[in-house]
Design an enzyme around this catalytic site. Structure first.
Site, mmCIF file in Angstrom:
data_model
loop_
_atom_site.group_PDB
_atom_site.id
_atom_site.type_symbol
_atom_site.label_atom_id
_atom_site.label_comp_id
_atom_site.label_asym_id
_atom_site.label_seq_id
_atom_site.Cartn_x
_atom_site.Cartn_y
_atom_site.Cartn_z
ATOM 1 N N ARG A 93 39.860 26.828 33.173
ATOM 2 C CA ARG A 93 40.406 26.163 31.990
ATOM 3 C C ARG A 93 39.589 26.587 30.778
ATOM 4 O O ARG A 93 38.373 26.748 30.845
ATOM 5 C CB ARG A 93 40.366 24.634 32.138
ATOM 6 C CG ARG A 93 41.275 24.101 33.211
ATOM 7 C CD ARG A 93 42.753 24.309 32.830
ATOM 8 N NE ARG A 93 43.656 23.901 33.875
ATOM 9 C CZ ARG A 93 44.303 24.747 34.673
ATOM 10 N NH1 ARG A 93 44.123 26.040 34.565
ATOM 11 N NH2 ARG A 93 45.127 24.291 35.599
ATOM 12 N N GLU A 122 45.442 26.673 23.390
ATOM 13 C CA GLU A 122 46.608 27.415 23.859
ATOM 14 C C GLU A 122 47.853 26.722 23.340
ATOM 15 O O GLU A 122 47.965 25.503 23.499
ATOM 16 C CB GLU A 122 46.603 27.487 25.386
ATOM 17 C CG GLU A 122 45.432 28.293 25.901
ATOM 18 C CD GLU A 122 45.399 28.450 27.424
ATOM 19 O OE1 GLU A 122 46.408 28.119 28.082
ATOM 20 O OE2 GLU A 122 44.383 28.899 27.938
ATOM 21 N N HIS A 144 47.395 33.741 30.475
ATOM 22 C CA HIS A 144 47.308 32.996 31.734
ATOM 23 C C HIS A 144 48.720 32.838 32.286
ATOM 24 O O HIS A 144 49.400 31.854 32.024
ATOM 25 C CB HIS A 144 46.665 31.628 31.470
ATOM 26 C CG HIS A 144 46.369 30.844 32.691
ATOM 27 N ND1 HIS A 144 45.412 31.220 33.604
ATOM 28 C CD2 HIS A 144 46.888 29.695 33.168
ATOM 29 C CE1 HIS A 144 45.353 30.339 34.580
ATOM 30 N NE2 HIS A 144 46.242 29.402 34.341
ATOM 31 N N ILE A 145 49.161 33.832 33.067
ATOM 32 C CA ILE A 145 50.543 33.822 33.548
ATOM 33 C C ILE A 145 50.651 33.833 35.071
ATOM 34 O O ILE A 145 51.715 34.059 35.622
ATOM 35 C CB ILE A 145 51.345 35.003 32.973
ATOM 36 C CG1 ILE A 145 50.696 36.337 33.360
ATOM 37 C CG2 ILE A 145 51.496 34.878 31.467
ATOM 38 C CD1 ILE A 145 51.547 37.546 33.047
ATOM 39 N N ALA A 146 49.551 33.574 35.758
ATOM 40 C CA ALA A 146 49.581 33.621 37.221
ATOM 41 C C ALA A 146 50.589 32.652 37.811
ATOM 42 O O ALA A 146 51.116 32.887 38.896
ATOM 43 C CB ALA A 146 48.189 33.340 37.773
#
Length: 161
Positions: A93, A122, A144-146
């Site tokens: 985070r 974000e 952060h696209i996991a």
């Protein structure tokens, strides 16, 4: 021997932790970890206190939730204890790492570099102090696209529920 340290907390993240630790071990790395809660126990890896983690690590990979114990955990004081050849990776985070302090540490060569896919704010802000670092060998930032693919979200629901 390269030493990789993993910071993690929740059982949900245990699968991710083990994958990273197992890959690092396969590459001949010595893996140790720090748990902010002290409740996590990985028998295959050495648990250390936070200062030991900072002082002895070549790479620190953060896989932790944001809470009162982790918010701004990596700040000026933490960076001062790290090796100047160390790398910091945050995939946990954003607010675990104080971005202004990270920028100062990178500018002053107190860290070799950092990789981030999570940020304090974000969506990412155009006035972020991270934008002061122009050297791509010092700072790599990715979205952060996991969790974006539907297959990933379905797998998480199956494993957790």
């Amino acid at each position: 021997m390269l030493q990789i340290v993993l910071l993690y907390k929740q059982l949900v993240l245990k699968l991710q932790f083990l994958t990273v630790a197992e890959i690092a071990t396969a590459f001949g790395c010595q893996v140790q970890y720090y748990s902010t809660s002290g409740k996590n126990n990985q028998q295959n890896y050495q648990q250390v206190d936070f200062d030991t983690l900072l002082e002895s690590s070549d790479i620190i990979s953060i896989h932790a939730p944001l809470n009162s114990q982790t918010e701004n955990l990596f700040d000026q004081s933490a960076f001062a204890k790290m090796k100047d050849s160390a790398y910091l990776i945050n995939v946990g985070r954003g607010k675990i790492v104080n971005e202004a302090d990270l920028v100062e540490a990178l500018k002053e060569h107190r860290l070799a570099g950092a990789g981030l896919d999570v940020f304090e704010n974000e969506p990412f802000c155009c006035n972020s102090p991270l934008l002061e670092i122009k050297d791509a060998t010092k700072l790599i930032m990715t979205p952060h696209i996991a969790w974006a693919p539907i297959e990933t979200r379905n797998r998480v629901i199956e494993e957790v529920c």
